[in-house]
Motif scaffolding. Structure first.
Motif, PDB file in Angstrom:
ATOM      1  N   LYS A 167      -8.997  -9.965 -14.974  1.00  0.00           N
ATOM      2  CA  LYS A 167      -7.505 -10.313 -15.181  1.00  0.00           C
ATOM      3  C   LYS A 167      -7.071 -10.482 -16.392  1.00  0.00           C
ATOM      4  O   LYS A 167      -5.721  -9.707 -16.640  1.00  0.00           O
ATOM      5  CB  LYS A 167      -7.412 -11.810 -14.575  1.00  0.00           C
ATOM      6  CG  LYS A 167      -7.684 -12.082 -12.940  1.00  0.00           C
ATOM      7  CD  LYS A 167      -7.427 -13.393 -12.583  1.00  0.00           C
ATOM      8  CE  LYS A 167      -7.477 -13.599 -11.339  1.00  0.00           C
ATOM      9  NZ  LYS A 167      -7.047 -14.975 -10.839  1.00  0.00           N
TER      10      LYS A 167
ATOM     11  N   LEU B 133      -6.283  -6.372 -16.783  1.00  0.00           N
ATOM     12  CA  LEU B 133      -5.050  -6.150 -16.083  1.00  0.00           C
ATOM     13  C   LEU B 133      -4.024  -6.374 -16.733  1.00  0.00           C
ATOM     14  O   LEU B 133      -3.020  -5.718 -16.843  1.00  0.00           O
ATOM     15  CB  LEU B 133      -5.250  -6.545 -14.614  1.00  0.00           C
ATOM     16  CG  LEU B 133      -6.444  -6.255 -13.534  1.00  0.00           C
ATOM     17  CD1 LEU B 133      -6.267  -6.807 -12.302  1.00  0.00           C
ATOM     18  CD2 LEU B 133      -6.140  -4.508 -13.424  1.00  0.00           C
ATOM     19  N   ALA B 134      -3.911  -7.950 -16.946  1.00  0.00           N
ATOM     20  CA  ALA B 134      -2.713  -8.281 -17.609  1.00  0.00           C
ATOM     21  C   ALA B 134      -2.374  -7.598 -18.935  1.00  0.00           C
ATOM     22  O   ALA B 134      -1.348  -7.141 -19.200  1.00  0.00           O
ATOM     23  CB  ALA B 134      -2.758  -9.890 -17.987  1.00  0.00           C
TER      24      ALA B 134
ATOM     25  N   ARG C 223     -13.727  -5.349 -10.094  1.00  0.00           N
ATOM     26  CA  ARG C 223     -12.933  -5.056  -8.970  1.00  0.00           C
ATOM     27  C   ARG C 223     -13.130  -6.009  -7.676  1.00  0.00           C
ATOM     28  O   ARG C 223     -12.535  -6.606  -6.881  1.00  0.00           O
ATOM     29  CB  ARG C 223     -12.716  -3.641  -8.555  1.00  0.00           C
ATOM     30  CG  ARG C 223     -11.728  -2.951  -9.125  1.00  0.00           C
ATOM     31  CD  ARG C 223     -11.195  -1.591  -8.490  1.00  0.00           C
ATOM     32  NE  ARG C 223     -12.285  -0.823  -8.444  1.00  0.00           N
ATOM     33  CZ  ARG C 223     -12.849   0.178  -9.121  1.00  0.00           C
ATOM     34  NH1 ARG C 223     -12.121   0.312 -10.589  1.00  0.00           N
ATOM     35  NH2 ARG C 223     -13.752   0.593  -8.774  1.00  0.00           N
TER      36      ARG C 223
ATOM     37  N   LEU D  48      -6.074  -1.140 -12.293  1.00  0.00           N
ATOM     38  CA  LEU D  48      -7.419  -1.340 -11.238  1.00  0.00           C
ATOM     39  C   LEU D  48      -8.503  -0.452 -11.588  1.00  0.00           C
ATOM     40  O   LEU D  48      -9.931  -0.898 -11.399  1.00  0.00           O
ATOM     41  CB  LEU D  48      -7.081  -1.512  -9.901  1.00  0.00           C
ATOM     42  CG  LEU D  48      -6.362  -2.866  -9.517  1.00  0.00           C
ATOM     43  CD1 LEU D  48      -5.760  -2.670  -8.094  1.00  0.00           C
ATOM     44  CD2 LEU D  48      -7.242  -3.951  -9.559  1.00  0.00           C
TER      45      LEU D  48
ATOM     46  N   HIS E  62     -12.411   2.298  -5.424  1.00  0.00           N
ATOM     47  CA  HIS E  62     -11.134   2.629  -6.048  1.00  0.00           C
ATOM     48  C   HIS E  62     -10.606   4.013  -5.460  1.00  0.00           C
ATOM     49  O   HIS E  62     -10.173   4.832  -6.369  1.00  0.00           O
ATOM     50  CB  HIS E  62     -10.769   2.155  -7.322  1.00  0.00           C
ATOM     51  CG  HIS E  62      -9.329   1.993  -7.964  1.00  0.00           C
ATOM     52  ND1 HIS E  62      -8.586   0.781  -7.579  1.00  0.00           N
ATOM     53  CD2 HIS E  62      -8.626   2.833  -8.530  1.00  0.00           C
ATOM     54  CE1 HIS E  62      -7.680   1.222  -7.961  1.00  0.00           C
ATOM     55  NE2 HIS E  62      -7.336   2.286  -8.593  1.00  0.00           N
TER      56      HIS E  62
ATOM     57  N   ARG F 110       3.558  -0.970  -8.733  1.00  0.00           N
ATOM     58  CA  ARG F 110       2.248  -0.798  -8.028  1.00  0.00           C
ATOM     59  C   ARG F 110       1.240   0.486  -8.844  1.00  0.00           C
ATOM     60  O   ARG F 110       0.291   0.233  -8.686  1.00  0.00           O
ATOM     61  CB  ARG F 110       2.598  -0.449  -6.460  1.00  0.00           C
ATOM     62  CG  ARG F 110       1.494  -0.329  -5.379  1.00  0.00           C
ATOM     63  CD  ARG F 110       1.804   0.049  -4.084  1.00  0.00           C
ATOM     64  NE  ARG F 110       0.741  -0.143  -3.239  1.00  0.00           N
ATOM     65  CZ  ARG F 110      -0.250   0.554  -3.056  1.00  0.00           C
ATOM     66  NH1 ARG F 110      -0.220   1.813  -3.898  1.00  0.00           N
ATOM     67  NH2 ARG F 110      -1.336   0.463  -2.509  1.00  0.00           N
TER      68      ARG F 110
ATOM     69  N   LEU G 248      -0.492  -0.711 -11.529  1.00  0.00           N
ATOM     70  CA  LEU G 248      -1.357  -1.747 -11.065  1.00  0.00           C
ATOM     71  C   LEU G 248      -2.614  -0.926 -10.606  1.00  0.00           C
ATOM     72  O   LEU G 248      -3.682  -1.249 -11.058  1.00  0.00           O
ATOM     73  CB  LEU G 248      -1.091  -2.727 -10.135  1.00  0.00           C
ATOM     74  CG  LEU G 248      -2.176  -3.763  -9.474  1.00  0.00           C
ATOM     75  CD1 LEU G 248      -2.632  -4.786 -10.700  1.00  0.00           C
ATOM     76  CD2 LEU G 248      -1.528  -4.549  -8.340  1.00  0.00           C
ATOM     77  N   GLU G 249      -2.373   0.182  -9.963  1.00  0.00           N
ATOM     78  CA  GLU G 249      -3.472   0.933  -9.472  1.00  0.00           C
ATOM     79  C   GLU G 249      -4.083   1.541 -10.810  1.00  0.00           C
ATOM     80  O   GLU G 249      -5.280   1.701 -10.810  1.00  0.00           O
ATOM     81  CB  GLU G 249      -2.958   1.904  -8.714  1.00  0.00           C
ATOM     82  CG  GLU G 249      -4.067   2.919  -8.059  1.00  0.00           C
ATOM     83  CD  GLU G 249      -3.246   3.784  -6.841  1.00  0.00           C
ATOM     84  OE1 GLU G 249      -2.995   3.325  -5.533  1.00  0.00           O
ATOM     85  OE2 GLU G 249      -3.085   4.801  -7.107  1.00  0.00           O
TER      86      GLU G 249
ATOM     87  N   ALA H 298     -11.860  -1.643  -2.864  1.00  0.00           N
ATOM     88  CA  ALA H 298     -12.120  -2.517  -4.030  1.00  0.00           C
ATOM     89  C   ALA H 298     -13.264  -1.889  -5.001  1.00  0.00           C
ATOM     90  O   ALA H 298     -13.376  -1.940  -6.189  1.00  0.00           O
ATOM     91  CB  ALA H 298     -12.080  -4.062  -3.940  1.00  0.00           C
TER      92      ALA H 298
ATOM     93  N   LEU I  49     -12.553  -9.352  -8.186  1.00  0.00           N
ATOM     94  CA  LEU I  49     -11.438 -10.006  -8.086  1.00  0.00           C
ATOM     95  C   LEU I  49     -10.827  -9.883  -6.705  1.00  0.00           C
ATOM     96  O   LEU I  49      -9.859 -10.812  -6.063  1.00  0.00           O
ATOM     97  CB  LEU I  49     -10.555  -8.921  -8.955  1.00  0.00           C
ATOM     98  CG  LEU I  49      -8.981  -8.964  -9.192  1.00  0.00           C
ATOM     99  CD1 LEU I  49      -8.756 -10.383  -9.855  1.00  0.00           C
ATOM    100  CD2 LEU I  49      -8.458  -7.776  -9.826  1.00  0.00           C
ATOM    101  N   TYR I  50     -11.322  -8.704  -5.648  1.00  0.00           N
ATOM    102  CA  TYR I  50     -10.653  -8.610  -4.700  1.00  0.00           C
ATOM    103  C   TYR I  50     -11.222  -9.874  -3.483  1.00  0.00           C
ATOM    104  O   TYR I  50     -10.361 -10.447  -2.860  1.00  0.00           O
ATOM    105  CB  TYR I  50     -11.050  -7.176  -4.052  1.00  0.00           C
ATOM    106  CG  TYR I  50     -11.071  -7.028  -2.463  1.00  0.00           C
ATOM    107  CD1 TYR I  50      -9.729  -6.719  -2.041  1.00  0.00           C
ATOM    108  CD2 TYR I  50     -11.857  -7.542  -1.553  1.00  0.00           C
ATOM    109  CE1 TYR I  50      -9.449  -6.658  -0.701  1.00  0.00           C
ATOM    110  CE2 TYR I  50     -11.785  -7.360  -0.045  1.00  0.00           C
ATOM    111  CZ  TYR I  50     -10.572  -7.180   0.411  1.00  0.00           C
ATOM    112  OH  TYR I  50     -10.041  -7.013   1.478  1.00  0.00           O
TER     113      TYR I  50
END
Lengths: 188, 157
Positions: B138, B141-142, B103, B95, B20, B88, B91-92, B17, B106-107
């Protein structure tokens, strides 16, 4: 607005990330590198050992004469009073009837005057202790004991002691003599 | 030693996290693990995480990168709902566009279940800062996942 789906995706992403099993096993087998403290302890121990070896090689400990002088010096510093009065060494020998040797004077005593003496021991062996005085009134203590195998390594020597004192050791008439001079604390 | 393995895995995820980057994360957690073993037969989670974090901060400082944000502007942007399944790889990528601290927060909160107060105590920052960071993370990311765009932050790693 709900972030539940996003949260689950993030959780899944990180939970899928794993270290390989062999990596974990290797790490668990690996011992941590030695810290500085054991290194310092080892270095100190090695240094001490080297110093001890060097000391033995160079100085070889106190000599037999030094060891005898140390014992004599301790008696001399104690400055115990005479038990028997006598005008000379031979007379003292005659008064100390339990001596198992014939106490004789030594040429090295010169003109030191005898006040008297007492029984004593050197290296666990019976000895005569004579209190002498020089012309200046300084007190000297003479020790005499038979030259038995216990003293076979003793050679004539003068050993300098603390506070300016000295102990002279020699062999004569089959007798080991030790004359302590200086810093007796009495009559000095 | 199953507990140790679990702790290492969690430590690795935490390091991931932060960085990365799988290799960097592995290096970090390995260094921290060796350090911790010098103190305890099995370190605590708190100690291991702290060791990981300290090493990461040191490395980033050596790289002359700014990793700590003293202030975070509150954002009122709503977090878009995500209708489609989250890929995935997408998302990677999303992130990777976050700031390291985003990060990390968030983690810790999403995966480890820490509260904002726990993270604030760790960072020695106000709780509001942590909440703002997580909200912003978030949102980024969204947005990236719904629009297929990646928000590129110049300060991100």
């Amino acid at each position: 607005m709900s972030t539940k789906k996003l949260d689950e995706a993030v959780r899944a992403y990180y939970r899928e990330a794993e270290l390989p099993l062999e990596t974990l096993e290797r790490w668990q087998r690996t011992r941590p590198p030695r810290t500085k403290r054991p290194f310092l302890v080892t270095a100190f121990a090695a240094g001490t050992l080297a110093l001890a070896v060097l000391t033995v090689l160079v100085f070889d400990g106190p000599s037999p004469e030094q060891r005898l002088a140390t014992e004599v010096w301790a008696h001399h510093r104690a400055a115990k009073p005479v038990d028997v009065r006598a005008a000379n060494i031979e007379a003292l020998g005659r008064r100390l009837v339990r001596l198992d040797f014939r106490l004789r004077s030594s040429r090295r005593l010169g003109d030191l005057r005898t006040h008297g003496g007492r029984y004593c021991s050197l290296k666990g062996q019976v000895a005569a202790q004579a209190i002498l005085e020089d012309a200046a009134g300084r007190r000297h203590t003479l020790y005499a004991t038979p030259s038995t195998p216990r003293f076979e390594n003793i050679d004539a020597a003068t050993v300098e002691m603390a506070e300016g004192g000295q102990v002279a050791v020699w062999r004569e008439h089959g007798i080991i003599y030790a004359l302590a001079s200086g810093s007796s604390g009495k009559r000095e | 030693m199953p507990d140790a393995r679990r702790l290492l895995q969690d430590g690795y995820r935490y390091a991931l996290a932060l960085t990365h980057h799988h290799r960097d994360a592995e290096d970090l957690v390995h260094d921290a693990w060796l350090s911790a073993q010098g103190r305890w037969r099995q370190p605590t989670r708190r100690y291991l995480y702290a060791a990981i974090r300290h090493r990461w901060v040191d490395r980033m400082r050596r790289r002359a990168r700014e990793v700590l944000m003293d202030s975070v502007e509150p954002t009122s942007d709503p977090i878009p709902d995500i209708e489609t399944p989250i890929d995935r790889l997408d998302l990677e990528a999303a992130l990777s566009a976050l700031r390291p601290r985003e990060r990390e927060a968030l983690y810790l909160m999403t995966v480890e279940g820490w509260t904002a107060r726990d993270v604030a105590r760790l960072w020695e920052t106000p709780r509001g800062t942590v909440l703002s960071l997580v909200h912003r993370a978030k949102t980024k990311l969204a947005k990236a996942l719904t629009r297929g765009e990646t928000y590129v932050d110049q300060e991100a790693r």
